[in-house]
Motif scaffolding. Structure first.
Motif: not given
Lengths: 804, 163
Positions: B20-21, B24, B36-41, B43-44, B46, B129, B131-132
């Motif tokens: 479990x991440x 989550x 929040x969750x935004x990208x899995x990689x 990069x973002x 959130x 930087x 974060x997007x």
């Protein structure tokens, strides 16, 4: 029409309102904090993935690894045997429900789950419903699909070659990959002007495929109640009402039994206009399992399968005199629409409003033709704050003006100034049929040049060039066309592009306004309250804005193409004015006088010549709902509703100048400064206007320098994650400098033109023009986006290649 | 497996899948949906939360890895009715539009200001930087953090007081 010029590098402070004594309870227009912020800064927003319903199951989509293949077989046995899986749905199952294919927004159909073939990498093949999101993903691995590979069509320029694989063999009579041909303007007249012109420049200009990539991906929670047959559908949608109507048409559920709820939306930019297969699968999943089903895509699914933007290959041509009078523009566009024609645009406009490619210039002739083709790529096309393809149009004309300037050895700013439509020519009818409502271009351009110190920058550039340093100054000037639109011209799948608004003043003088448009961060809860407040003199804090729920709001087409303020904002203002007229009649009854003897000042009516005889809007509201003897024809409330049909579009404009430095060793482009002078007519909340501009400028820098959805020869998407699809961070963008002029729209009730997409439309050419300007010593007249270090370096070597 | 950690000052123990991440765990196990969750990689950003005061991308950490640590989410930023100056700054300077990246941005800002109370613009830009933000173009986020740096005393929250 007056033009007011003011410069505002920082948003102005809160403006005192003379009609109200309490500065902490502002009324009407001005810079105020947003009403939606308190919940967001506490983490109390309610986005799609925050929705949890009792007994809710989770869906996941199996997607095609191939770009073009025949579906031989799907074996779901093992997945169904997973202890936590409740259902596995395939295209065959959907065929039984007549839902395997769904109509797109462009008179085509799109596979919900593939039945015959897969036509792009990432296409939806099966849908698993399981008890939790991890199990649903686990079960995807247990589905066995056999594919038979087919030749792929990736290069739009090859799509119509004889012998090319036919992607859409599902369509009767479709024997090639051609979708449409469309044209605007007078070809013969334009050709004649070109034939006699002193100078003609031409260039192949590509606006590559990019993606809106909002921070929140797309998703839905479907909750079908089999007892009363009602479907409640929580969705990431920019257009809740249009979606409800389309679901009713497609799924056969009566419209009054569908409730679409759009909660907080984590960014849209056009990505959340269409109906995606995942939404429909969630609905089917809920019907099949009898439980609520949540489906939220991951980032790769978002980038690979949902609505992309652009992908226009344009041959641009400009005809001019040797002294720099632009005579005509001409273009042919090859439009790559992907595997299904699913662009979201008004029916009569298959290329959106691209024909505004005449820009901000007074021309003798113009002609464009657009050919749309299918390729083995994701469908979509009108997205990413493009204003229905105005982005592509502005990029083309502004890039071409710079090409002409280079050819004529003229300064690009001077060339633009020389050719602007003059203020006295408005309303201006361009050569492709648009009527520009108002404009005063030169002051905006001059302001932008002054603010950035244009002449000094040119001197600096000359000195640097002499030293071998690469500095570029890029100018662009855009005219937007937004606020679609008049119902006699514009509809989406038959729905007229109008929006409703309803204003109710409660007995205690507080108000609620219900709107059909959908905020995705634009601040509707604040702006629309300010519009009502301005019209009725009610403090913003006392006005609640309701949106995002089809059971609670009037019908309308939603938020995209910068249409919220131009269309819905007008509806709200007119509804508030209707309330005011009604209030006048009631106040007259209360003051025992005639309505014509009353005068309005923000918040109250008083008897002309006797300001002490007055009734405030709160007193009138109480009277309306109370025991006041109402005049003939006035019923006992203070409510009104309006559905607004705009008489024309609105035409915001702006002047942008960008300064870049290019590293001659690596080709890396650094945006040093960016000045944006925008004119969106009346500015309701300058802080929000400014914020919209800033966001669009970052989009422009991203597209110009970084963002790109590419494909390899097998049709593998090369931009399928944020590792590959590069979006600017705080390091890649400068501190934006802004200014503004105000040229109200003459036909809009409050003179507002819309601002949501101006900067996304106007900024890419400024950045690319700056890069090309920096590279002038290498003899380069054009390079395509994205101007990544590698591609800039190649250009410096004399090989400016198109993006692949 | 059982994991125990401190979240926003309260110790929590839950039985979770080892895979479990953290994002989550926070969102679904604890119901703290402000992260929040935004990208899995990675990069973002959130999904950024503070683990022992340092920004961590919670989509890239397992709940199990956080056992024994202190986690702070956006829900733990305000002190009762008093907003963190960073929260106030984001409202004052229009540092948010859709609000999706905002919790992660604010927590990174909090960690920055704890480390460096008066950062210059370049330092702020570097700090965020990872974060997007797709809405703001970052300038107003920078100004929001500058506002917070200039107003270090916690700001009373009108919203909470009047609620």
């Amino acid at each position: 029409m007056t033009t007011v010029q003011e410069r505002s590098p920082m948003p102005q402070e809160r403006e005192p309102n003379p009609a109200h004594s309490d500065p902490d309870r502002p009324i009407g227009y001005g810079r105020i904090q947003r009403k939606e912020d308190p919940r967001f800064i506490r983490g109390k927003g309610r986005y799609i993935d925050d929705i949890v319903l009792p007994g809710m199951l989770h869906g996941a989509i199996l997607r095609s690894p191939m770009a073009h293949a025949r579906l031989v077989s799907i074996d779901t046995t093992e997945a169904l045997a997973h202890p936590k899986v409740h259902a596995v749905i395939t295209g065959k199952d959907l065929e039984g429900l007549n839902l395997a294919w769904a109509p797109t927004l462009s008179a085509d159909v799109q596979a919900v789950l593939a039945t015959d073939k897969v036509r792009f990498q990432g296409q939806e093949v099966a849908f698993v419903v399981a008890e939790d999101r991890y199990s649903a993903r686990d079960a995807l691995e247990l589905i066995d699909v056999e594919y038979e590979e087919l030749p792929v069509v990736i290069d739009a320029r090859r799509a119509l070659d004889p012998g090319t694989a036919v992607i859409r063999d599902d369509k009767d009579g479709q024997t090639d990959n051609h979708i449409f041909d469309w044209e605007a303007g007078d070809k013969a007249e334009t050709d004649a002007v070109f034939a006699r012109a002193d100078v003609v420049v031409s260039e192949e200009v590509i606006y590559p495929r990019v993606h809106p990539a909002p921070m929140e991906t797309c998703g839905a929670v479907a909750d079908y109640d089999p007892i009363d047959g009602k479907l409640t559908l929580y969705e990431t949608t920019q257009a809740p009402h249009a979606h409800r109507t389309l679901y009713a048409m497609v799924a056969g559920i009566p419209e009054h039994k569908i409730r679409v709820i759009a909660g907080d939306i984590g960014g849209g930019f056009g990505n959340k206009v269409g109906i995606y297969p995942g939404y429909i699968c969630a609905v089917v999943g809920s019907i099949v399992t009898g439980k609520p089903v949540k489906w939220v895509e991951d980032r790769s699914e978002n980038l690979m399968s949902t609505s992309f933007a652009r992908d226009y290959l344009m041959k641009g041509e400009v005809a001019a005199t040797t002294d720099g009078k632009i005579l005509a523009v001409r273009t042919h566009v090859l439009a790559d629409h992907g595997a299904f024609n699913a662009t979201a645009q008004p029916t009569k406009y298959p290329a959106g409003f691209f024909s505004i490619f005449t820009g901000s210039y007074d021309l003798e002739a113009a002609y464009c033709s657009v050919t749309g083709v299918y390729t083995n790529k994701a469908p979509g096309g009108v997205a990413y704050a493009c204003s229905f393809r105005v982005t592509e149009a502005v990029y083309l004309v502004e890039r071409m003006i710079d090409v002409l300037a280079r050819k004529l050895e003229m300064d690009p700013a001077e060339l633009r100034l020389k050719n602007f439509i003059k203020p006295e020519q408005f309303p201006y009818k361009n050569k492709t049929g648009w009527e520009y409502d108002s404009g005063d271009y030169e002051p905006a351009m001059r302001m932008c040049m002054e603010q950035i110190g244009y002449d000094d920058l040119r001197r600096e550039q000359a000195e640097k060039r002499a030293r071998g340093e690469l500095m570029g100054i890029g100018v662009s000037f855009f005219t937007e066309t937004v606020g679609a639109g008049p119902r006699k011209h514009m509809d989406i799948v038959g729905l007229g592009m109008n929006d409703g608004a309803e204003v109710r003043v409660h007995p205690t003088g507080k108000a609620v306004v219900r709107i059909s448009v959908q905020t995705q961060g634009q601040g509707h809860e604040t702006t629309f309250a300010q519009i009502v407040g301005e019209e009725l003199g009610i403090p913003t804090d006392d006005i609640e804005v309701v949106h995002g729920d089809t059971d609670q709001t009037p019908f309308g087409l939603g938020t995209y193409g910068s249409r919220s303020t131009p269309v819905s904002g007008a509806a709200v203002a007119l509804a508030a004015r209707k309330v005011r007229e009604k209030a006048k009649a009631i106040a007259a009854a209360m003051l025992e006088t005639r309505p014509e003897d009353l005068e309005w000042e923000k918040g109250r009516f008083f008897v002309k010549g006797d300001p002490s005889a007055a009734k405030t809007i709160a007193e009138i509201a109480l009277g309306a709902h109370g025991t006041v003897a109402l005049p003939e024809g006035i019923d006992g409330n203070l409510d009104a509703e309006v559905t607004y049909d705009p008489p024309n579009l609105t035409f915001p404009f702006g002047a942008y100048i960008c300064v870049v430095d290019v590293d001659p060793g690596t080709g890396k482009v650094k945006v040093r400064r960016f000045v944006a002078v925008d004119d969106c007519g009346t500015r309701i909340n300058p802080m929000i206007v400014e914020g919209q501009i800033h966001g669009g400028l970052a989009d422009g820098v991203g597209m110009a320098l970084m963002e790109f959805i590419g494909f390899d020869e097998q049709g593998n998407c090369l931009g399928g994650s944020f590792m590959d699809y590069l979006i600017p961070t705080a390091m890649e963008v400068p501190d934006w400098e802004t200014g503004y002029t105000v040229t109200p729209s003459p036909h809009h009730p409050i003179g507002a033109k819309g601002i949501g997409e101006s900067a996304t439309v106007g900024s890419p050419p400024a950045v690319v023009n700056a890069v090309v300007d920096a590279l002038a010593p290498f003899g380069i007249t054009h390079m395509d986006m994205p101007c990544t270090p590698a591609r800039v370096w190649e250009a410096m070597q004399g090989r400016p290649t198109p993006p692949v | 497996m059982h994991v125990t950690m401190t979240v926003n000052g309260t110790e929590v123990t839950r039985n979770v899948e080892p895979r479990l991440l953290l994002v989550h765990f926070l969102r679904e196990t604890l119901g703290l949906t402000g992260t929040h969750w935004g990208c899995d990689t990675s990069n973002c950003g959130t999904c950024v939360v503070l683990v022992d005061g340092e920004p961590v991308k919670s989509c890239t950490a397992l709940a199990a890895m956080t056992a024994g640590h202190e986690v702070r989410t956006v829900e733990g930023m305000a002190d009762g009715g008093t907003l963190d100056p960073v929260q106030q700054g984001f409202m004052e300077a229009h540092g948010l539009q859709c609000g999706f990246c905002t919790p992660g941005m604010m927590l990174t800002a909090r960690a920055l200001l704890d480390r460096e109370p008066d950062p210059d613009e370049a330092t702020i830009r570097e700090a965020i930087s990872g974060q997007i933000c797709r809405c703001t173009g970052y300038a107003t986020i920078v100004r929001s953090i500058q506002w917070a740096a200039a107003h270090p005393a916690a700001a009373p929250s009108e919203q909470e007081v009047t609620a």
